[in-house]
Design a protein around this motif. Structure first.
Motif, short mmCIF file in Angstrom:
data_model
loop_
_atom_site.label_atom_id
_atom_site.label_comp_id
_atom_site.label_asym_id
_atom_site.label_seq_id
_atom_site.Cartn_x
_atom_site.Cartn_y
_atom_site.Cartn_z
N LEU A 91 -2.32 45.04 11.13
CA LEU A 91 -2.80 43.70 10.81
C LEU A 91 -3.02 43.48 9.31
O LEU A 91 -2.67 42.43 8.78
CB LEU A 91 -4.11 43.42 11.57
N THR A 92 -3.64 44.45 8.63
CA THR A 92 -3.85 44.29 7.18
C THR A 92 -2.52 44.53 6.47
O THR A 92 -2.12 43.76 5.62
CB THR A 92 -4.92 45.26 6.66
N PHE A 93 -1.84 45.61 6.83
CA PHE A 93 -0.54 45.96 6.29
C PHE A 93 -0.45 45.75 4.78
O PHE A 93 0.31 44.94 4.27
CB PHE A 93 0.58 45.17 6.99
N SER A 94 -1.30 46.47 4.06
CA SER A 94 -1.26 46.48 2.60
C SER A 94 -1.95 47.77 2.17
O SER A 94 -3.16 47.89 2.30
CB SER A 94 -1.98 45.25 2.05
N GLY A 95 -1.15 48.73 1.73
CA GLY A 95 -1.65 50.09 1.49
C GLY A 95 -2.89 50.16 0.63
O GLY A 95 -3.89 50.78 1.03
N GLY A 114 11.28 47.51 7.42
CA GLY A 114 11.41 48.96 7.28
C GLY A 114 10.08 49.61 6.93
O GLY A 114 9.66 50.57 7.58
N VAL A 115 9.41 49.06 5.92
CA VAL A 115 8.12 49.61 5.52
C VAL A 115 7.11 49.44 6.65
O VAL A 115 6.33 50.36 6.94
CB VAL A 115 7.60 48.95 4.22
N PHE A 116 7.12 48.28 7.31
CA PHE A 116 6.19 48.02 8.41
C PHE A 116 6.36 49.08 9.51
O PHE A 116 5.38 49.65 9.99
CB PHE A 116 6.43 46.62 8.99
N SER A 147 -8.49 42.57 7.79
CA SER A 147 -7.20 42.13 8.34
C SER A 147 -7.06 40.62 8.29
O SER A 147 -6.00 40.08 7.92
CB SER A 147 -7.06 42.62 9.78
N VAL A 148 -8.13 39.90 8.66
CA VAL A 148 -8.09 38.43 8.67
C VAL A 148 -7.88 37.89 7.25
O VAL A 148 -7.00 37.04 7.02
CB VAL A 148 -9.40 37.85 9.28
N ILE A 149 -8.65 38.40 6.28
CA ILE A 149 -8.53 37.90 4.90
C ILE A 149 -7.18 38.29 4.29
O ILE A 149 -6.56 37.50 3.58
CB ILE A 149 -9.71 38.38 4.03
N ALA A 150 -6.72 39.50 4.61
CA ALA A 150 -5.43 39.95 4.07
C ALA A 150 -4.31 39.00 4.51
O ALA A 150 -3.47 38.58 3.69
CB ALA A 150 -5.12 41.37 4.54
#
Lengths: 208, 102
Positions: A34-38, A122-124, B12-15
């Motif tokens: 859900l966040t998917f940002s390292g 790909g990264v996901f 997750s929501v804010i991202a």
């Protein structure tokens, strides 16, 4: 593809770090999905692990996530997608997909779009797969340095940057950004030295 | 709901909100030539900063280590006009060799 693989492999380290800091396997996997940002994810587990509050963890991670919003502004007019596709595009708008897309832009518009979607998915895929693997206790593989991955990632970014440095003004901006980011790293919270260089680019672009 | 769940869901929501907001800003905001120019400069600055931070820093400290050797080889490969996978793999191999054996 090499960007997808190398960055995805960092997921092992994240999964292991997340569980080590008290997050469950399910929470670790949800962060990656859900966040998917390292950078944001490492910030959350780092702050909580160091005893920080949920609010400060969310705030730190969100400061790092602003970067992705900026990438969205850059990518939206290039992708031209609406509705559900835009939701998917937004979710995979990260350093790597934006970097690859902008790097491929010089070749053609379709190469740019192809690069964005392929790298994003790909990264996901690899990021989530390896988060699960790392969280399930594959900590023996957690030292990505032994595999040279900590150099492969900046090398990949350098490969994307290189063809863009044709004019002297662009090279000067690159050099200034490098020194600024290094100089600000001990002073600003992680991630902000990177974001701040975007404002140097804005200042230069609006003056020229 | 404990701190772990609040942090997981809140982040997750804010991202996603930040990502989607970026994609939803009207296109015409970026149509002037100066903004187009700026738009092209931003990735140069960000990619440069990413290279710098990932090569020279670790946990908010400036550090010179095996990564500099790897990235230096990548620079050499780029000067020699090597293809992208060669650039990345030569950096990884050099870095791993120094990390494991020095």
């Amino acid at each position: 593809m090499s960007v997808s693989l190398t960055v995805g492999a960092y997921g092992v380290a994240f999964g292991a770090a997340s569980v080590a800091n008290g997050f469950s396997v399910l929470q670790s996997c949800l962060l990656s999905l859900l966040t998917f940002s390292g950078a944001s994810q490492f910030a959350v587990v780092g702050v909580i692990g160091a005893g920080g509050s949920a609010i400060s963890a969310i705030a730190t991670a969100s400061l790092l996530g602003i970067r992705n919003g900026l990438y969205g502004v850059i990518m939206a007019p290039r992708l031209k997608v609406k509705g559900f596709k835009r939701i998917i595009a937004a979710q995979i708008t990260i350093d790597e997909s934006t970097g690859v897309a902008l790097g491929a832009q010089k070749r053609s518009e379709s190469a740019m779009r192809h690069g964005f979607w392929l790298t994003g998915f790909g990264v996901f895929f690899f990021w989530n797969l390896f988060t699960l693997a790392g969280a399930l206790g594959a900590q023996a593989m957690g030292d990505t340095r032994a595999w040279g991955l900590d150099s492969a990632v900046p090398a990949a970014f350098l490969g994307l940057l290189w063809p863009r440095l044709e004019k002297n003004g662009d090279r000067a901006l690159a050099v200034v950004s490098i020194f600024f980011a290094i100089a600000m790293t001990p002073i600003l919270p992680a991630g902000l030295p990177i974001i701040a260089t975007a404002f140097i680019a804005i200042a230069v672009g609006l003056r020229r | 709901m404990n701190a772990f769940w609040i942090a997981t869901i809140g982040t997750s929501v804010i991202a996603f909100a930040l990502k989607f907001a970026g994609h939803s800003i009207p296109q015409h905001w970026l149509e002037s030539p100066k903004l187009q120019k700026t738009n092209a400069l931003i990735p140069i600055a960000l990619l440069s900063a990413l290279v710098a931070v990932q090569t020279f820093t670790s946990e908010s400290k400036v550090i010179i280590d095996h990564r500099l050797a790897g990235v230096s080889i990548a620079v050499l490969a780029l000067i020699l006009k090597a293809p992208f996978p060669v650039v990345v793999i030569s950096a990884a191999v050099t870095s791993a060799a120094i990390y494991n054996w020095l």
